[in-house]
Design a protein around this motif. Sequence first.
Motif, PDB file in Angstrom:
ATOM      1  N   TYR A   1       0.947  -1.265  -0.024  1.00 48.81           N
ATOM      2  CA  TYR A   1       0.500  -0.159  -0.007  1.00 48.81           C
ATOM      3  C   TYR A   1       0.722   0.874   0.100  1.00 48.81           C
ATOM      4  CZ  TYR A   1      -3.238  -3.671   1.639  1.00 48.81           C
ATOM      5  OH  TYR A   1      -4.841  -4.030   1.084  1.00 48.81           O
ATOM      6  N   TYR A   2       0.148   2.179  -0.977  1.00 47.86           N
ATOM      7  CA  TYR A   2       1.107   2.941  -0.985  1.00 47.86           C
ATOM      8  C   TYR A   2       0.403   4.934  -1.117  1.00 47.86           C
ATOM      9  CZ  TYR A   2       1.903   2.984  -5.846  1.00 47.86           C
ATOM     10  OH  TYR A   2       0.793   3.144  -7.347  1.00 47.86           O
ATOM     11  N   ILE A   3       0.493   5.773  -1.089  1.00 51.14           N
ATOM     12  CA  ILE A   3       0.123   7.139  -1.741  1.00 51.14           C
ATOM     13  C   ILE A   3       0.544   8.155  -2.875  1.00 51.14           C
ATOM     14  CG2 ILE A   3      -0.813   9.029  -0.908  1.00 51.14           C
ATOM     15  CD1 ILE A   3      -1.543   6.850   1.262  1.00 51.14           C
ATOM     16  N   ALA A   4      -0.246   7.591  -3.519  1.00 52.71           N
ATOM     17  CA  ALA A   4      -0.214   8.011  -5.486  1.00 52.71           C
ATOM     18  C   ALA A   4      -0.690   9.718  -5.078  1.00 52.71           C
ATOM     19  CB  ALA A   4      -0.833   7.669  -6.526  1.00 52.71           C
TER      20      ALA A   4
ATOM     21  N   GLU B   1      -4.633  11.199   1.920  1.00 57.54           N
ATOM     22  CA  GLU B   1      -3.302  11.966   1.180  1.00 57.54           C
ATOM     23  C   GLU B   1      -1.740  12.021   2.126  1.00 57.54           C
ATOM     24  OE1 GLU B   1      -4.278  15.763   1.757  1.00 57.54           O
ATOM     25  OE2 GLU B   1      -4.346  15.849   4.056  1.00 57.54           O
ATOM     26  N   ASP B   2      -2.314  10.775   3.237  1.00 55.22           N
ATOM     27  CA  ASP B   2      -1.213  10.348   3.878  1.00 55.22           C
ATOM     28  C   ASP B   2      -1.300   8.745   4.996  1.00 55.22           C
ATOM     29  OD1 ASP B   2       1.234  11.326   5.223  1.00 55.22           O
ATOM     30  OD2 ASP B   2       1.194  11.180   6.565  1.00 55.22           O
ATOM     31  N   LEU B   3      -0.398   8.124   4.638  1.00 58.64           N
ATOM     32  CA  LEU B   3      -0.117   6.588   5.204  1.00 58.64           C
ATOM     33  C   LEU B   3       0.817   7.050   5.967  1.00 58.64           C
ATOM     34  CD1 LEU B   3      -0.795   3.407   5.472  1.00 58.64           C
ATOM     35  CD2 LEU B   3       0.329   3.316   3.539  1.00 58.64           C
ATOM     36  N   GLN B   4       0.847   6.520   7.107  1.00 54.29           N
ATOM     37  CA  GLN B   4       1.638   6.350   8.316  1.00 54.29           C
ATOM     38  C   GLN B   4       1.650   5.632   9.378  1.00 54.29           C
ATOM     39  OE1 GLN B   4       4.962   8.709   8.462  1.00 54.29           O
ATOM     40  NE2 GLN B   4       3.689   9.432   6.695  1.00 54.29           N
ATOM     41  N   VAL B   5       3.048   4.218   9.345  1.00 54.65           N
ATOM     42  CA  VAL B   5       2.505   3.549   9.772  1.00 54.65           C
ATOM     43  C   VAL B   5       4.017   2.882  11.415  1.00 54.65           C
ATOM     44  CG1 VAL B   5       1.625   1.947   8.328  1.00 54.65           C
ATOM     45  CG2 VAL B   5       4.298   1.789   8.356  1.00 54.65           C
TER      46      VAL B   5
ATOM     47  N   ARG C   1      -4.296   9.924   6.879  1.00 55.42           N
ATOM     48  CA  ARG C   1      -5.514  11.566   7.007  1.00 55.42           C
ATOM     49  C   ARG C   1      -6.004  11.821   5.270  1.00 55.42           C
ATOM     50  NH1 ARG C   1      -0.556  15.016   6.504  1.00 55.42           N
ATOM     51  NH2 ARG C   1      -1.422  15.027   4.074  1.00 55.42           N
ATOM     52  N   VAL C   2      -6.755  11.647   5.218  1.00 52.12           N
ATOM     53  CA  VAL C   2      -8.112  12.069   3.998  1.00 52.12           C
ATOM     54  C   VAL C   2      -8.648  13.306   4.262  1.00 52.12           C
ATOM     55  CG1 VAL C   2     -10.419  10.961   2.900  1.00 52.12           C
ATOM     56  CG2 VAL C   2      -8.595   9.310   5.086  1.00 52.12           C
ATOM     57  N   ARG C   3      -9.132  13.895   2.695  1.00 48.01           N
ATOM     58  CA  ARG C   3      -9.402  15.239   3.320  1.00 48.01           C
ATOM     59  C   ARG C   3     -10.368  14.724   2.288  1.00 48.01           C
ATOM     60  NH1 ARG C   3      -5.334  17.621  -1.719  1.00 48.01           N
ATOM     61  NH2 ARG C   3      -6.696  17.601  -3.252  1.00 48.01           N
TER      62      ARG C   3
END
Length: 375
Positions: free
Chosen positions: A226-229, A265-269, A326-328
Amino acid sequence: MRAPTIRGRRLTLGMSLVELMVAVGISSSLIAGAVVSYAEYRRVYSVSEVLARVQEQARFAMGSIEPDIELAGFYGFSNTPDSVRWIRGVAPGTVLANAPRLRQRPLPPMVGAPVPAPDLDASAHACGTNFAVDVSIPVQGSNNGFLLGLDADASCDPYGTGAVASSDTLTLRRAATTASPPEAGRLQIYASRFSSRTAQLLFADGVAPGPINDDNRVHDFVVRAYYIARDSVDRRGLPALRVKALSRNGGVPAFIDNEVMPGVEDLQVQFGIDSGDYDNDGAVDANADANSDGIPESDGRATRYVNPDFPGLDRLQVVSVRIWLRVRGDQLEPGFVDDRTYRYADVEYTPTGADRAFRRVLLTRTIALRNARIL
């Protein structure tokens, strides 16, 4: 003045100008109040709708990742990667490599560059040598950058204009929970109930290395990164959660890139590790390392949480994952200003410029790995 009469009856002359003006004033006030109330209702409804949609997107994205985290390290009837073998052909099959030889990084006493798993098509190595088959690392990630395997080629590049540079990646490896028929060109695992600690067999030639019944099953091998494009499918500039998933493409195992949810807009683990150092002396306790390989295998407690680039993480057991999304919203909201500072993981984010006009939610969850190895 008295109203005139006709044959003794009083005539009604209607409202006076003063009365009419009073009536008009009252009516105007009522109408204005109704309009203001309606406008405020519409505004509140619109805000509630935007927030509900953003929250729904966040929950859907989290719900897509959570099962993969819970089941990471599930290899059929076993959660022991040391038992996995890469094979080819009918029973008993030709063993091409064991678990240590399937790693992305060689471990002592092995030296040098990793050796690609024999007979595994190059498409399965696109995100890095042995990225698809490194069963020894069921949970993997990169911190604040798009880095999957150590030597990924261009076919593993992120979608669109690239990945969000400040976001993490999260890779999870496991077997599917349901059995599947053998299929050539798909990476699968042959799981045996009565030899679960001695041999779980990976293959991709469609030839099951043994009988298929209630005690011997074939499962698709699942690898998802999983990643953020920076771009979503329908709108450039709107970030999206995406996943590179191991699948079958053109008759060979390959990674397919799909969108999970736009607006993320952001994924942090962070990874919860069981250091095995329960007496705080800086070393793994003797009773915490069952097979003396330096990797704790005790009660599965997370003694600390670390970022994905923590030194030596591949020699520690991950027992839980803490994740933030984090979702916008997808539309600017005139008159709204998001001036909050979001602090989580190793991130401190304050919206600037046009980004301040978007509604946001921050969703976090700590998820335990069901298949962490414990005594």
